[in-house]
Design a protein around this motif. Sequence first.
Motif, short mmCIF file in Angstrom:
data_model
loop_
_atom_site.label_atom_id
_atom_site.label_comp_id
_atom_site.label_asym_id
_atom_site.label_seq_id
_atom_site.Cartn_x
_atom_site.Cartn_y
_atom_site.Cartn_z
N THR A 26 0.88 -1.17 0.00
CA THR A 26 0.00 0.00 0.00
C THR A 26 0.91 1.21 0.00
OG1 THR A 26 -0.08 0.03 2.40
CG2 THR A 26 -1.86 -1.14 1.29
N THR A 277 -0.82 -10.64 8.80
CA THR A 277 -1.76 -9.58 9.18
C THR A 277 -1.16 -8.52 10.10
OG1 THR A 277 -2.57 -10.93 11.04
CG2 THR A 277 -3.77 -11.10 8.95
N SER A 400 -8.76 -3.94 10.36
CA SER A 400 -7.54 -3.20 10.00
C SER A 400 -7.19 -3.40 8.53
CB SER A 400 -6.36 -3.65 10.87
OG SER A 400 -6.02 -5.00 10.54
N ASN A 401 -7.50 -4.57 8.00
CA ASN A 401 -7.16 -4.87 6.62
C ASN A 401 -8.03 -6.04 6.13
OD1 ASN A 401 -5.92 -5.50 4.12
ND2 ASN A 401 -3.93 -4.77 4.86
N ASP A 403 -9.02 -7.08 3.27
CA ASP A 403 -8.54 -7.83 2.10
C ASP A 403 -7.55 -8.92 2.51
OD1 ASP A 403 -10.10 -6.41 0.34
OD2 ASP A 403 -8.55 -4.93 -0.09
N ARG A 404 -6.67 -8.58 3.42
CA ARG A 404 -5.69 -9.58 3.88
C ARG A 404 -6.38 -10.72 4.61
NH1 ARG A 404 0.35 -8.73 4.39
NH2 ARG A 404 0.53 -7.56 2.48
#
Length: 497
Positions: A26, A277, A400-401, A403-404
């Motif tokens: 990112t 993560t 927090s994320n 997609d991950r």
Amino acid sequence: MSFPSIRVAVSAASRATSLLRTVQFTHPPSCPCHSNPSHHHHHSPSSSSRLSQHVRHLATPLDPSHQKEYAFEMAASSIRFGPGSTKEVGMDMKNIGAKRVCVVTDKTVKKLDAMRNVIEALEREGVEYTIYDGVRVKPKDSSIKHAIAFAKPYNADAFLAVGGGSVIDTAKLMNLYCVYPEADFLDFVNAPLGKGLPIAKPLKPLIAIPTTAGTGSETTGTAIFDLVSKGAKTGIAHRHMKPTLGICDPLNTRTMPSAVHASSGLDVLCHSLESWTAIPFYERTPRPTNPINRPAYQGANPISDIFSLQALRSTVKYLPRAVKDPEDFEAQSQMLLAATLAGVGFGNAGVHLCHGMSYPISSQNTDYKHQGYAVDYPIIPHGVSVAVTAPAVFKFTAASNPDRHLAAAEAFGKDISNVKKESAGEVLSEAIAEFLVALGDQPRGLKALGFNSGHIEGLIEGTIPQQRVLNLAPSLSKELGAEKEELRKLFEESLEY
């Protein structure tokens, strides 16, 4: 400096920044000043004033304690992988010029073929050795100190660890305190439990031969033990601690009982999930004032990601087979490789909540003894203590994320094509719980390990000092009061799944 040369300098800086962006998953701040939360831009209509302001940003030294990280390092042991490669270790020791070798193992592994092959290899090459077999499974500071006291007078040229993570970690610490014989034991122990001093000089060569497929300790500069006086697990982590060479011989893991296969594999599972993560490396603070202070656990980065995700996929595929059939040598071999891959991943990116919460779970155990472990004292295997909180942890961190977390769920075989991002945590949590249940003979929560709601406060207090890993936890509050409440909720949700 003339105006054109300033423009060239800024252009070069911009190109370098763009290049950095391309290797990151990112887009972090494009310039060091932009990652300073206390910095405010004062916009001006004049392009020349904006230009000169940017040049001042590049030229003015900034306080690193307020700066986010801008670089990551990749460090791992050399790895040799292959059935029968244990027999080469005598030649390895001769090749590095070692004349006196301290062989470190435990009383169980000492009786196995792995040790027999090691001794034959050393004797074939005429390498002098002594054997320390007093390693304790799940080391305590007292057992580490006992091992160090054995090693100091022998004055070895090199160390050779043959065993699981407990053996390899003990050998790392024997090596460290033989090179620093005058150091206080807490000098290098992770802060805040110890002083957390950096290791300023290289240690003696250490070759690690794992006999379990779990810890990945043969690749990392991390050693973990129980600090009994504090009622918490802690450790020491630095790149200089990593073994010189890890010899990963799949023949050596064939002696693992099914229960050890399972718990070791669960450690691989959480290593890969947590490092995948963890917060991105460029979100970590403070930026080190000297590269020697850059921690081994840096946050997720583009290189660690490759190792972590592949280790996760391999574990999901091969661990159930390795546990179910002790004769499935392909699955056993692939799990040893997965453990090593995950070691490279988490050894650089770090782990977070499952491991931080596992340390008090293990150290505050009073009477639970996991089946399949040949010890005469209570024990919650490390893999069991990390996995028991995983369903709750990854449900919590998903925001927090997403997609991950969805990519991780996909590795478990979940169809994520129509899953909304806000459901990522639930989907991954469910996938982990289903995997653990299907593996069989796993405690379904903390209650099965002998804990209840009355123990949660003690577990929280044992987790708070694990700042080395908690700092990498996505979604976790930085304020102590809020952090404690979030940990309380996670422990409560982990009582049973």
